[in-house]
Design a protein around this motif. Structure first.
Motif, short mmCIF file in Angstrom:
data_model
loop_
_atom_site.label_atom_id
_atom_site.label_comp_id
_atom_site.label_asym_id
_atom_site.label_seq_id
_atom_site.Cartn_x
_atom_site.Cartn_y
_atom_site.Cartn_z
N ALA A 62 0.66 -1.02 0.08
CA ALA A 62 0.14 -0.19 0.15
C ALA A 62 0.66 1.22 -0.16
N VAL A 63 2.02 1.12 0.05
CA VAL A 63 3.10 2.32 0.11
C VAL A 63 2.94 3.13 -1.25
N LEU A 64 2.75 4.40 -1.26
CA LEU A 64 2.59 4.99 -2.43
C LEU A 64 3.92 5.30 -3.11
N LEU A 65 4.14 5.38 -4.40
CA LEU A 65 5.38 5.39 -5.02
C LEU A 65 6.36 6.45 -4.82
N HIS A 66 5.57 7.81 -4.34
CA HIS A 66 6.40 8.73 -4.12
C HIS A 66 7.05 8.97 -2.54
N ARG A 67 6.60 7.95 -1.69
CA ARG A 67 7.12 7.80 -0.34
C ARG A 67 8.43 6.97 -0.34
N ILE A 68 8.64 6.11 -1.57
CA ILE A 68 10.09 5.25 -1.72
C ILE A 68 11.40 6.14 -1.73
N ASP A 69 12.20 6.13 -0.70
CA ASP A 69 13.30 7.14 -0.57
C ASP A 69 14.25 6.33 -0.22
N ARG A 71 15.42 4.98 2.21
CA ARG A 71 15.40 3.70 3.18
C ARG A 71 15.52 2.39 2.40
N VAL A 72 15.19 2.36 0.93
CA VAL A 72 15.42 1.16 0.22
C VAL A 72 16.53 1.22 -0.49
N PRO A 73 16.96 0.19 -0.99
CA PRO A 73 18.17 0.19 -2.05
C PRO A 73 18.13 0.97 -3.21
N GLU A 74 19.07 1.31 -3.76
CA GLU A 74 19.02 2.46 -4.82
C GLU A 74 18.16 1.97 -6.01
N VAL A 75 18.47 0.58 -6.50
CA VAL A 75 17.68 -0.09 -7.56
C VAL A 75 16.18 0.28 -7.49
N LEU A 76 15.78 0.12 -6.43
CA LEU A 76 14.29 0.22 -6.22
C LEU A 76 13.79 1.65 -6.03
N ARG A 77 14.48 2.63 -5.35
CA ARG A 77 14.17 3.82 -5.38
C ARG A 77 14.31 4.60 -6.73
N ARG A 78 15.31 4.49 -7.43
CA ARG A 78 15.35 4.99 -8.82
C ARG A 78 14.13 4.30 -9.76
N ALA A 79 13.74 3.01 -9.54
CA ALA A 79 12.72 2.56 -10.44
C ALA A 79 11.43 3.14 -10.01
N ALA A 80 11.13 3.40 -8.82
CA ALA A 80 9.87 4.06 -8.52
C ALA A 80 9.74 5.51 -9.03
N ALA A 81 11.03 6.24 -8.77
CA ALA A 81 11.09 7.66 -8.99
C ALA A 81 10.79 7.78 -10.52
N GLY A 82 11.03 6.68 -11.49
CA GLY A 82 11.08 6.89 -12.89
C GLY A 82 9.66 6.45 -13.42
N GLY A 84 5.78 7.16 -14.33
CA GLY A 84 4.77 8.17 -14.52
C GLY A 84 5.17 9.77 -14.21
N THR A 85 4.08 10.37 -13.60
CA THR A 85 4.24 11.87 -13.34
C THR A 85 4.34 11.79 -11.67
N GLY A 86 4.56 13.05 -11.52
CA GLY A 86 4.48 13.22 -9.53
C GLY A 86 3.07 13.05 -9.39
N ALA A 87 2.31 13.23 -10.23
CA ALA A 87 0.67 12.96 -9.72
C ALA A 87 0.39 11.58 -9.65
N VAL A 88 0.90 10.97 -10.78
CA VAL A 88 1.04 9.28 -10.55
C VAL A 88 1.34 8.68 -9.46
N ARG A 89 2.70 9.36 -9.14
CA ARG A 89 3.44 8.55 -8.00
C ARG A 89 2.81 8.74 -6.62
N ARG A 90 2.08 9.93 -6.55
CA ARG A 90 1.50 10.29 -5.42
C ARG A 90 0.08 9.48 -5.19
N THR A 91 -0.08 8.64 -6.07
CA THR A 91 -1.63 7.81 -6.10
C THR A 91 -1.23 6.39 -6.29
N ALA A 92 -0.42 6.17 -7.33
CA ALA A 92 -0.16 4.64 -7.38
C ALA A 92 0.74 3.83 -6.33
N THR A 93 0.27 2.72 -6.08
CA THR A 93 1.04 1.81 -4.99
C THR A 93 2.05 0.87 -5.56
#
Length: 238
Positions: A62-69, A71-82, A84-93
């Motif tokens: 249930a963690v929203l993509l924009h919350r991934i920072d 605290r997690v390994p670089e590979v997961l953090r960069r994948a989440a940051a890439g 959609g858009t900021g609006a998508v990352r604030r909604t998508a899980t």
């Protein structure tokens, strides 16, 4: 449509037993529901503590993509940051992306981390691997992994209207014999390779050619080679 918001796994299990349809951030299913009709009831895990964990070795569905920072390994953090858009990352899980999406942008990162999935069915919670998670699509609660020594990620610029962009995820895992894991999204296909990485750069690249990753077209293979060299260099500095 009745949206049920359980606050515990037993409550969520009851929702599934009652036929509720899992929904993440609804960024993917909403349009389909508008087209095909809404289910009588849906269930979200956004109030369930186990689905909201976030740390060095775990992330909840249930963690929203924009919350991934950090605290997690670089590979997961960069994948989440890439994604959609900021609006998508604030909604998508996380769960919606890994299980509900055909693109599964987070899957290569999860694969190289060697992640295991904690899932929930009407019969109760259990743990499974990523292959079963993707194939059977149970309700994802969280992903868990052992942290890598180093990791890396690259998403090639996408052509408008073209296929999904090439993604290359890498991670080196320490141990009695260090291992390099590589996962590639090529179009809608996911290819993986895992080889020992104490044989020198040439040895690692040769071994990787013998895996599924070695069957990639030359252009994609060059991107993989560049990413492997980069992550091996960083691992050598540790």
């Amino acid at each position: 449509m009745l949206l049920r918001l359980p606050t515990s796994l037993p409550e969520a299990q009851e929702c599934l037993s009652d036929g509720a349809i899992p929904v993440g951030g609804a960024t993917l299913v909403w349009a389909a529901w508008q087209r095909d009709g809404f289910p009588e009831q849906a269930v979200s895990l956004r109030e369930v503590p186990e689905a909201n964990v976030l740390g060095p070795g775990e992330v909840g569905a249930a963690v929203l993509l924009h919350r991934i920072d950090e605290r997690v390994p670089e590979v997961l953090r960069r994948a989440a940051a890439g994604i959609g858009t900021g609006a998508v990352r604030r909604t998508a899980t996380v769960g919606g992306n890994v299980v509900g999406s055909t693109l599964r942008c987070l899957l290569p990162a999860a694969l190289v981390l060697g992640a295991r999935a904690r899932v929930l069915a009407a019969e109760g919670p259990f743990e499974t691997d990523l292959a079963e998670l993707v194939a059977k699509k149970p309700l994802l609660v969280s992903l868990h992994w052992d942290g890598p020594l180093v990791s890396g990620y690259r998403k090639v610029a996408e052509a408008p209207g073209g296929p999904p962009p090439l993604v290359v995820a890498t991670a080196v895992h320490a141990g009695e014999r260090p291992v390099l894991r590589v996962a590639v999204r090529d179009g809608y296909d996911f290819l993986t390779g895992s080889v020992p990485c104490d044989t020198g750069v040439d040895g690692v690249l040769d071994a990787l050619r013998g895996t599924a990753v070695g069957a990639l077209p030359a252009e994609a293979g060059e991107v993989v080679r560049e990413q492997v060299l980069e992550v091996l260099e960083r691992a050598a500095d540790r």
